[in-house]
Design an enzyme around this catalytic site. Sequence first.
Site, mmCIF file in Angstrom:
data_model
loop_
_atom_site.group_PDB
_atom_site.id
_atom_site.type_symbol
_atom_site.label_atom_id
_atom_site.label_comp_id
_atom_site.label_asym_id
_atom_site.label_seq_id
_atom_site.Cartn_x
_atom_site.Cartn_y
_atom_site.Cartn_z
ATOM 1 N N ASN A 1 13.805 -1.927 11.458
ATOM 2 C CA ASN A 1 13.675 -1.956 9.877
ATOM 3 C C ASN A 1 13.348 -0.863 9.353
ATOM 4 O OD1 ASN A 1 16.856 -3.370 9.701
ATOM 5 N ND2 ASN A 1 16.105 -5.165 9.431
ATOM 6 N N GLY B 1 10.390 0.742 10.330
ATOM 7 C CA GLY B 1 10.513 2.422 10.562
ATOM 8 C C GLY B 1 11.327 2.960 10.751
ATOM 9 N N ARG C 1 6.680 -13.026 13.572
ATOM 10 C CA ARG C 1 6.491 -14.203 14.006
ATOM 11 C C ARG C 1 7.924 -15.318 14.032
ATOM 12 N NH1 ARG C 1 1.632 -17.780 10.659
ATOM 13 N NH2 ARG C 1 1.644 -19.599 11.713
ATOM 14 N N ARG D 1 0.055 -18.257 14.020
ATOM 15 C CA ARG D 1 -1.125 -17.299 13.538
ATOM 16 C C ARG D 1 -1.523 -16.809 15.007
ATOM 17 N NH1 ARG D 1 -6.004 -17.473 10.423
ATOM 18 N NH2 ARG D 1 -6.514 -18.383 11.916
ATOM 19 N N ASN E 1 1.038 -8.683 19.056
ATOM 20 C CA ASN E 1 0.596 -8.139 18.295
ATOM 21 C C ASN E 1 0.081 -6.571 18.069
ATOM 22 O OD1 ASN E 1 3.333 -8.028 17.484
ATOM 23 N ND2 ASN E 1 2.820 -8.849 14.929
ATOM 24 N N ASN F 1 2.084 -6.455 11.249
ATOM 25 C CA ASN F 1 1.426 -7.092 11.237
ATOM 26 C C ASN F 1 0.565 -8.541 11.883
ATOM 27 O OD1 ASN F 1 1.445 -7.595 7.806
ATOM 28 N ND2 ASN F 1 3.991 -8.191 8.347
ATOM 29 N N ARG G 1 6.121 -4.549 -5.557
ATOM 30 C CA ARG G 1 6.981 -6.041 -6.055
ATOM 31 C C ARG G 1 6.867 -6.344 -7.973
ATOM 32 N NH1 ARG G 1 5.951 -7.775 0.415
ATOM 33 N NH2 ARG G 1 8.102 -7.828 0.678
ATOM 34 N N HIS H 1 -3.754 -8.599 2.674
ATOM 35 C CA HIS H 1 -2.539 -8.366 1.860
ATOM 36 C C HIS H 1 -1.500 -9.951 1.812
ATOM 37 C CE1 HIS H 1 1.786 -7.096 1.785
ATOM 38 N NE2 HIS H 1 2.085 -7.703 3.095
#
Length: 312
Positions: free
Chosen positions: A10, A12, A82, A88, A95, A120, A151, A175
Site C-alpha cells: 500500500n 509503495g 508487526r 520487537r 526487516n 519500519n 498528522r 518516529h
Amino acid sequence: MKVTVVGAGNVGATCADVLATREIANEIVLVDIKEGIAEGKALDIWQKSPIIGYDSRTVGVTNDYARTADSDVVVITSGLPRKPGMSRDDLISVNAGIVKSVTEQVVAHSPNAIIIIVSNPLDVMTYQAHLTSKLPREKVFGMAGILDTARYRAFLAEALNVSPKDIQAVLMGGHGDTMVPLPRYTTVGGIPVTELIGKAELDAIVQRTAVGGGELVKLMGTSAWYAPGAAAAQMVEAIVRNQRRVFPVCLELQGEYGINGVYLGAPVILGKNGIERVIELQLNDEEKAMLETSRGHVKEVMEALDKMGQPA
C-alpha cells in the site's frame, strides 16, 4: 529522471502513484518479490494517466533490479508489519534482513542513487541501510518527520478550522511515541500556534500525533498508507527538482545537538544532493531533555540490532 520504489504494498504503490500523478519523474519503477503485484499496480497507475492527465511512465517488475539500473532516487518500503505475538526484536531481525538485501541490490545497480527508507522500525532500518550501502549520510536517510508533522498539522487545522496549507511545524527525534514536538516552531500563517490554541488542547494534539499510526491501525486493522506514501513522494520531489525544501528527516547525527552516531529526526535542507545541510535549532532545556529521551530509546533499538549481528 528515474525513480525506483521497492515494495509494491500500500505505501509503495501510493508513493509511485503520487510520483506519477505529479510528474515528478519520467520513469517510475515499482519492484516487489510477489509475482505480478508490481506489474499490475504499475499498469493500473499507467492506465490512469489519460484520465488524470500525466505522462510519467510506471513500470512494474518482480525482483528484477537490473530494470532499476541508474535510478536517481530509490525509495525502500519493503518489510513485514508487526504481527500478533511478534516481539520487537523479531520484527527488527526480519526487516533488517530484508532492508540489507534490498539495499545491496539497489547500490549494485544504482551506485549514485539517493536512498530514502520508509521501512519500519524506521530509525533502525535507516541505520541498517546506511551500514549496508556505505554511502554518506547525505544520501541515505529516512522518512518519518514529514509524516509526523503532516498528522500534527492536520489535527491543528481541524482544531483551529483553518487550512492545513497555512500551518508550518517541526518535530524531531524518533518516529512515534518518543518524537519531540516543538510548539515554539509551529506557526499558523506566521502566527505562533500558542497564540491561537490553549496549552491543554495543544498537548492533546501532540499526544494524538505521537500515537497517530496506532490510531489508524485500531481503525483499519493495518497501518496507514496514503499519508506515508505521499510523504515519501514529497521527499523525492524535493530532490529531483532541487527544491531545497526544509523537512525533518531521519539521519545519523554527527555531533549536531550534542549527539553522535544515533539516527534521529532533525530538520534539514533537501535538494539535488540529498541532505544539503542539517539545521541545528536552539533548543531549550525541556526540548533538550525530550530529545535525550528519544535518543536513548533509538540507541537501545540500534543496540538490539547490533547484538543480532549483520543479517545474512
